[in-house]
Motif scaffolding. Structure first.
Motif, mmCIF file in Angstrom:
data_model
loop_
_atom_site.group_PDB
_atom_site.id
_atom_site.type_symbol
_atom_site.label_atom_id
_atom_site.label_comp_id
_atom_site.label_asym_id
_atom_site.label_seq_id
_atom_site.Cartn_x
_atom_site.Cartn_y
_atom_site.Cartn_z
ATOM 1 N N GLU A 62 0.825 -1.205 0.000
ATOM 2 C CA GLU A 62 0.000 0.000 0.000
ATOM 3 C C GLU A 62 0.863 1.261 0.000
ATOM 4 N N GLU A 63 1.944 1.237 0.772
ATOM 5 C CA GLU A 63 2.843 2.397 0.834
ATOM 6 C C GLU A 63 3.559 2.604 -0.502
ATOM 7 N N LEU A 64 3.942 1.498 -1.140
ATOM 8 C CA LEU A 64 4.595 1.599 -2.436
ATOM 9 C C LEU A 64 3.656 2.218 -3.468
ATOM 10 N N CYS A 65 2.417 1.763 -3.486
ATOM 11 C CA CYS A 65 1.435 2.307 -4.433
ATOM 12 C C CYS A 65 1.171 3.782 -4.166
ATOM 13 N N ALA A 66 1.219 4.182 -2.905
ATOM 14 C CA ALA A 66 0.965 5.575 -2.558
ATOM 15 C C ALA A 66 2.099 6.482 -3.027
ATOM 16 N N LYS A 67 3.336 5.987 -3.032
ATOM 17 C CA LYS A 67 4.487 6.806 -3.393
ATOM 18 C C LYS A 67 4.788 6.801 -4.891
ATOM 19 N N ILE A 68 4.372 5.761 -5.580
ATOM 20 C CA ILE A 68 4.897 5.522 -6.919
ATOM 21 C C ILE A 68 4.461 6.562 -7.938
ATOM 22 N N SER A 69 3.329 7.218 -7.737
ATOM 23 C CA SER A 69 2.867 8.211 -8.703
ATOM 24 C C SER A 69 3.739 9.465 -8.700
ATOM 25 N N LEU A 70 4.629 9.577 -7.726
ATOM 26 C CA LEU A 70 5.535 10.725 -7.645
ATOM 27 C C LEU A 70 6.928 10.380 -8.160
ATOM 28 N N CYS A 71 7.068 9.179 -8.736
ATOM 29 C CA CYS A 71 8.396 8.684 -9.113
ATOM 30 C C CYS A 71 8.480 8.402 -10.604
ATOM 31 N N ASP A 72 9.640 8.682 -11.166
ATOM 32 C CA ASP A 72 9.907 8.392 -12.570
ATOM 33 C C ASP A 72 10.593 7.040 -12.746
ATOM 34 N N ALA A 73 11.254 6.572 -11.702
ATOM 35 C CA ALA A 73 11.947 5.280 -11.771
ATOM 36 C C ALA A 73 11.882 4.610 -10.410
ATOM 37 N N LEU A 74 11.938 3.296 -10.429
ATOM 38 C CA LEU A 74 11.908 2.486 -9.203
ATOM 39 C C LEU A 74 13.018 1.462 -9.297
ATOM 40 N N ILE A 75 13.809 1.352 -8.231
ATOM 41 C CA ILE A 75 14.860 0.331 -8.166
ATOM 42 C C ILE A 75 14.549 -0.620 -7.015
ATOM 43 N N VAL A 76 14.550 -1.920 -7.307
ATOM 44 C CA VAL A 76 14.215 -2.941 -6.318
ATOM 45 C C VAL A 76 15.273 -4.039 -6.358
ATOM 46 N N ARG A 77 15.251 -4.856 -5.333
ATOM 47 C CA ARG A 77 16.018 -6.096 -5.351
ATOM 48 C C ARG A 77 15.001 -7.232 -5.520
ATOM 49 N N SER A 78 15.094 -8.279 -4.738
ATOM 50 C CA SER A 78 14.162 -9.396 -4.905
ATOM 51 C C SER A 78 12.975 -9.335 -3.952
ATOM 52 N N GLY A 79 13.055 -8.459 -2.946
ATOM 53 C CA GLY A 79 12.010 -8.438 -1.924
ATOM 54 C C GLY A 79 10.778 -7.649 -2.300
ATOM 55 N N THR A 80 10.914 -6.628 -3.139
ATOM 56 C CA THR A 80 9.785 -5.776 -3.499
ATOM 57 C C THR A 80 9.023 -6.382 -4.669
ATOM 58 N N LYS A 81 7.720 -6.505 -4.531
ATOM 59 C CA LYS A 81 6.879 -7.020 -5.603
ATOM 60 C C LYS A 81 6.314 -5.845 -6.396
ATOM 61 N N VAL A 82 6.710 -5.761 -7.650
ATOM 62 C CA VAL A 82 6.222 -4.688 -8.513
ATOM 63 C C VAL A 82 5.070 -5.263 -9.324
ATOM 64 N N THR A 83 3.883 -5.132 -8.786
ATOM 65 C CA THR A 83 2.688 -5.766 -9.337
ATOM 66 C C THR A 83 1.965 -4.841 -10.317
ATOM 67 N N ARG A 84 0.932 -5.382 -10.921
ATOM 68 C CA ARG A 84 0.092 -4.579 -11.820
ATOM 69 C C ARG A 84 -0.484 -3.380 -11.076
ATOM 70 N N GLU A 85 -0.828 -3.585 -9.796
ATOM 71 C CA GLU A 85 -1.381 -2.476 -9.010
ATOM 72 C C GLU A 85 -0.389 -1.319 -8.892
ATOM 73 N N VAL A 86 0.899 -1.647 -8.828
ATOM 74 C CA VAL A 86 1.917 -0.604 -8.741
ATOM 75 C C VAL A 86 1.945 0.214 -10.027
ATOM 76 N N PHE A 87 1.918 -0.457 -11.168
ATOM 77 C CA PHE A 87 1.941 0.261 -12.443
ATOM 78 C C PHE A 87 0.680 1.097 -12.637
ATOM 79 N N GLU A 88 -0.450 0.569 -12.197
ATOM 80 C CA GLU A 88 -1.688 1.337 -12.311
ATOM 81 C C GLU A 88 -1.659 2.553 -11.393
ATOM 82 N N ALA A 89 -1.100 2.373 -10.191
ATOM 83 C CA ALA A 89 -1.019 3.491 -9.248
ATOM 84 C C ALA A 89 -0.046 4.560 -9.729
ATOM 85 N N ALA A 90 0.914 4.197 -10.576
ATOM 86 C CA ALA A 90 1.886 5.162 -11.083
ATOM 87 C C ALA A 90 1.254 6.193 -12.008
ATOM 88 N N LYS A 91 0.110 5.868 -12.575
ATOM 89 C CA LYS A 91 -0.655 6.795 -13.423
ATOM 90 C C LYS A 91 0.175 7.338 -14.584
#
Length: 610
Positions: free
Chosen positions: A100-129
């Motif tokens: 939920e926190e990731l989805c809340a922040k992602i619309s303010l970001c141009d790029a995201l860097i993760v390792r193996s622990g963060t799940k970048v789901t469809r919901e994240v891309f949709e929340a990025a707008k």
């Protein structure tokens, strides 16, 4: 038709380094429905920025002269990588974010860097707008990123596959030898006050057969080291080239042969729907009794309950695992607690050198993508080898402009059913890698008529969603093999257009282009030869070939103080049809364009801002 070759990185190219001969690109459109007598299209081609001119890759650049892009780093990254990011962008390090926190922040970001622990789901891309343009995976596996959703949203996904290769291979060998000699169990026994030499007798590696399942970067490095230990190494990988395996002294075999003849099995395959739980009860049942298994790839490729059963009955003698289906695994996991299993907490890439290398590699890839360059490690974009793009980069902008030009010539694409691209070249089809051009052509066709953000990442997907079928064909052209491409034709099956049917007996529009002195040119419209720079403003007229037409149109433009910088007229038969191309410095007003359309001898015209 030749199969398309795998693609890799993109690099910058410069026009002064063009081949001596100039390849051409042509697009052919096939129309069916009539349209208005006069067509005025003023769909603008996006101005190419200096970065895009260098890279030849428009629409991946999202940076602004006024503000730096924002990069969200959701898991720990080496300081070297962070420093590179800070030089170019605003870096937000926010670890252990909930979904939920990731989805809340992602619309303010141009790029995201993760390792193996963060799940970048469809919901994240949709929340990025639509703002998120790049996801960087600091490591090799990208199973925690929804690639389909990323592609649909035009988001580039890059990884860092090389920096931790040696570290992962070394850890695989460490587990292999530790398992064979019971190092972990013997250590635990001694620390509990025991001395059990007879209990922990091991097995030798020399002369034993090791099956490497997945012969990529890590798998091939494990094979090299195992050969040095005196092991006989075989490998299974349906995509690995046989010559690379032979160079290391490894034999490529089938999956069945690999699992049934080996004494040790080392897993190095990605986690995909095909490989998920591929090592199950049935697979373990086909293995040589007493086989030993190492996994430093992905936990999900093993059915862990099935492995426990195989260990319990002795079908599998031992296992050494660095990865698990769920990480961290439950503390009471039967697999983790099994006496014949040694485990480590996903340490494959955990060396000081590898961590810093991965951080720098992913930072460079993300920054490059934000600048408009395609990273060598992009996993969902049409990549080509550096040396190939060096040749093709001058034609990347041409390809997109021709796509946009052709789509506007038919004044609408609501009825287009398919796109056929034909490449003519003197080279062996297997040596011709043109996916970046295909992507740019499709992007040029689809973007003007789509309400979605379209780039080379999602151009094919967007075209498919609109029901467009895309096919490619290679034909031999008797020319110089020094020239990568002599011509490209793109056929669009479209609704009727008078502009198309009037200049071609078949109802096709064929638009051909070349790069001349580093500048894209239009050289053919149907059967009419032209010589038009695809820059600035352009008026294309289909007209009756008769005296006075140049002066008539020229006077209309002069009355409105519109300066003509070139004019080209061509015809196939005297006093019949002709095409007039006019380059103008200023954009004519609608009233001026209307007057041109009212000239009786002009059947149709198109205004384009290039």
């Amino acid at each position: 038709m030749a199969a398309l070759a795998p693609t890799k990185p993109a690099i910058s190219g410069h026009s002064q380094l063009l081949p001596l001969r100039t390849p051409s690109i042509s697009l052919v459109f096939s129309p069916v429905r009539s349209r208005l007598r006069s067509i005025t299209v003023s769909a603008r081609l996006a101005e190419i920025s200096p970065v895009e001119k260098r890279s030849g890759l428009p629409d991946l650049e999202i940076t602004s002269k006024k503000a730096k892009p924002t990069v969200l780093v959701s898991e720990k990254l080496g300081e070297g990588g962070l420093e590179l990011l800070r030089q170019f962008s605003n870096v937000d390090c926010a670890y252990n974010l909930s979904p939920e926190e990731l989805c809340a922040k992602i619309s303010l970001c141009d790029a995201l860097i993760v390792r193996s622990g963060t799940k970048v789901t469809r919901e994240v891309f949709e929340a990025a707008k639509g703002r998120l343009k790049v996801v960087g995976r600091a490591g090799v596996g990208i199973d925690n990123v929804d690639l389909q959703a990323a592609t649909e949203h035009g988001c580039l996904v890059v990884n860092a596959p090389t920096a931790n290769t040696i570290a992962a291979a070394e850890h695989g060998i460490a587990l292999l030898t530790a398992m064979a000699r019971n190092v972990a169990q013997a250590d635990a026994s001694m620390k509990s006050g025991k001395w059990q030499r007879n209990k922990y007798v091991g097995v030798s590696l020399v002369g034993k057969t090791l099956a490497v399942m997945g012969f990529g970067k890590v798998g091939s490095e494990v094979a090299r080291r195992a050969k040095g230990l005196g092991m006989h190494v075989i490998a299974h990988d349906p995509y690995a080239p046989a010559d690379r395996a032979r160079a290391i002294g490894v034999e490529l075999v089938s999956f069945e042969e690999a699992i049934s003849t080996s004494d040790f099995i080392s897993l190095h395959m990605p986690l995909t729907p095909t490989t998920s739980k591929i090592f199950d009860d049935e697979t373990f049942g086909k293995m040589k009794k007493g086989v030993r298994i190492v996994n430093v790839a992905r936990g999900g490729v093993i059915d862990e309950d099935a492995l426990v059963r195989a260990l319990d009955v002795g079908a599998v003698a031992q296992a050494a695992l660095d990865v698990f289906t769920v990480e961290p695994p439950p503390s009471d996991s039967r697999l983790v607690q099994h006496e014949n299993v040694i485990v480590t907490p996903h340490l494959g890439a955990s060396t000081i050198e590898a961590q810093e290398g991965v951080a720098i590699e992913i930072a460079e890839a993300v920054v490059g993508a934000l600048k408009g360059e395609l990273a060598a490690t992009a996993v969902n974009a049409p990549m080509v080898p550096a040396e190939v793009l060096f040749e093709l980069s001058p034609y990347v902008v041409l390809a997109e402009k021709l796509g946009r030009l052709a789509v506007q010539l038919v004044a609408g694409v609501s009825g287009i059913k398919g796109i056929k691209i034909v490449y003519a070249s003197a080279r062996d089809p297997d040596d011709l890698d043109t996916r970046i051009l295909r992507a740019m052509i499709v992007k040029g066709i689809v973007q003007p008529i789509s309400s979605l953000f379209v780039n080379i990442v999602n151009a094919d997907y967007t075209a498919k969603q609109r029901g467009l079928r895309i096919s490619e064909e290679r034909v031999f052209h008797d020319g110089s093999p020094e020239v990568p491409i002599d011509s490209i034709q793109v056929h669009l099956t479209n609704v009727e257009s008078k502009f198309a049917s009037a200049i071609s007996d078949s109802g096709d529009i064929r638009v051909e282009g070349k790069v001349k002195d580093g500048v894209p040119h239009l050289t053919l419209v149907g059967g009419f030869s032209v010589n038009v720079s695809l820059e600035g403003n352009l008026i294309l007229c289909r007209q009756v070939d008769q005296p006075g037409m140049i002066g008539r149109v020229g006077n209309i433009l002069a009355e409105q103080n519109v300066n003509i910088n070139f004019m080209s007229v061509c015809r196939t038969v005297v006093r019949q049809q002709a095409i007039m191309a006019i380059g103008v410095d200023e954009e004519p007003e609608k009233e001026t364009l209307k007057k041109i359309g009212e000239v009786p001898a002009i059947d149709e015209f198109v205004f384009l801002t290039l």
